[in-house]
Design a protein around this motif. Sequence first.
Motif, PDB file in Angstrom:
ATOM      1  N   LEU A 155       1.067  -1.049   0.137  1.00 32.34           N
ATOM      2  CA  LEU A 155       0.081  -0.128  -0.158  1.00 32.34           C
ATOM      3  C   LEU A 155       0.806   1.179   0.103  1.00 32.34           C
ATOM      4  O   LEU A 155       1.824   1.269   1.180  1.00 32.34           O
ATOM      5  N   PHE A 156       0.783   2.220  -1.275  1.00 32.19           N
ATOM      6  CA  PHE A 156       1.438   3.476  -1.247  1.00 32.19           C
ATOM      7  C   PHE A 156       2.728   3.186  -1.153  1.00 32.19           C
ATOM      8  O   PHE A 156       3.396   4.132  -1.837  1.00 32.19           O
ATOM      9  N   ALA A 157       2.998   1.938  -1.832  1.00 32.91           N
ATOM     10  CA  ALA A 157       4.289   1.758  -2.344  1.00 32.91           C
ATOM     11  C   ALA A 157       5.429   2.526  -4.173  1.00 32.91           C
ATOM     12  O   ALA A 157       6.033   2.401  -4.477  1.00 32.91           O
ATOM     13  N   GLY A 158       3.806   2.579  -4.465  1.00 36.82           N
ATOM     14  CA  GLY A 158       4.392   3.334  -5.591  1.00 36.82           C
ATOM     15  C   GLY A 158       4.454   2.286  -6.715  1.00 36.82           C
ATOM     16  O   GLY A 158       4.516   1.256  -6.457  1.00 36.82           O
ATOM     17  N   LEU A 176       2.740   5.962   7.085  1.00 35.97           N
ATOM     18  CA  LEU A 176       2.580   4.957   6.761  1.00 35.97           C
ATOM     19  C   LEU A 176       3.777   4.426   7.047  1.00 35.97           C
ATOM     20  O   LEU A 176       5.358   4.912   7.359  1.00 35.97           O
ATOM     21  N   PRO A 177       3.801   2.950   7.360  1.00 29.41           N
ATOM     22  CA  PRO A 177       5.685   2.522   7.787  1.00 29.41           C
ATOM     23  C   PRO A 177       6.202   2.204   6.341  1.00 29.41           C
ATOM     24  O   PRO A 177       5.841   2.026   4.680  1.00 29.41           O
ATOM     25  N   THR A 189       5.293   5.665   1.120  1.00 25.69           N
ATOM     26  CA  THR A 189       5.701   5.386   2.214  1.00 25.69           C
ATOM     27  C   THR A 189       7.062   6.488   3.977  1.00 25.69           C
ATOM     28  O   THR A 189       7.745   6.832   3.051  1.00 25.69           O
ATOM     29  N   SER A 190       6.988   5.541   4.624  1.00 29.56           N
ATOM     30  CA  SER A 190       7.902   6.542   5.375  1.00 29.56           C
ATOM     31  C   SER A 190       9.508   6.061   5.002  1.00 29.56           C
ATOM     32  O   SER A 190       9.923   6.598   5.686  1.00 29.56           O
ATOM     33  N   ASP A 191       9.439   5.469   3.649  1.00 25.51           N
ATOM     34  CA  ASP A 191      11.238   4.213   4.078  1.00 25.51           C
ATOM     35  C   ASP A 191      11.656   6.437   3.585  1.00 25.51           C
ATOM     36  O   ASP A 191      12.044   6.675   2.757  1.00 25.51           O
ATOM     37  N   LEU A 211       8.917   8.522   1.398  1.00 21.83           N
ATOM     38  CA  LEU A 211       9.048  10.083   1.669  1.00 21.83           C
ATOM     39  C   LEU A 211      10.136  10.433   3.329  1.00 21.83           C
ATOM     40  O   LEU A 211       9.069  11.372   3.986  1.00 21.83           O
ATOM     41  N   GLY A 212      10.830   9.314   3.845  1.00 20.71           N
ATOM     42  CA  GLY A 212      11.180   9.268   5.295  1.00 20.71           C
ATOM     43  C   GLY A 212      11.840  10.251   5.522  1.00 20.71           C
ATOM     44  O   GLY A 212      11.426  10.919   6.509  1.00 20.71           O
TER      45      GLY A 212
END
Length: 176
Positions: free
Chosen positions: A41-44, A123-124, A66-68, A73-74
């Motif tokens: 989810l939301f990983a593009g 987001l994780p 995600t927040s990566d 977008l971490g």
Amino acid sequence: DATTQESALHGKYLATQVGLCIECHTPHLMTGPDPLDVNSLFAGGVDFSDLFSTTLMIHPVSKNLTSDNTTGLGTWAVMDVINVLKMGKAKDGTGICPPMPLGAYANMTVQDATDIANYIKSLPPIVHQNVGMCVFPSLPPPDGGVGGATETTDGATDTDGAETSDAGTDANETGG
């Protein structure tokens, strides 16, 4: 804090039920009961090239939201996400690529944009490098090639000898 959590909950509703964030920034499955890959989810990684193959001739691929810290977008602040939504500007100040519906989001309230940003920031992390985020065909330099411009291997034009950014950076990516 509780206020940020409440904001993120409303942002989740906006990003998954009202807006198209989840639809455009989540890989689609071709089989099975769920059309979206719930593990990403939301990983593009959704490729929108077909939409622009005869008009802009660009290769836009949705960004990992995600927040990566490396592929998502971490490292972005809430205000960076708000700027994408309201102004169509990436963290580095460059414009983002279509099909991000800038017009649809530009008129949302600052509170709604903040709520979506708080949700996105919650987001994780998912490590998911998206290649070719937004690649425009190379254009001739404005001086017609007189200024010593060279074309790089990624199709970008380098006129000052500085290293050009590749398609995987924040610049000109499909946000949202």
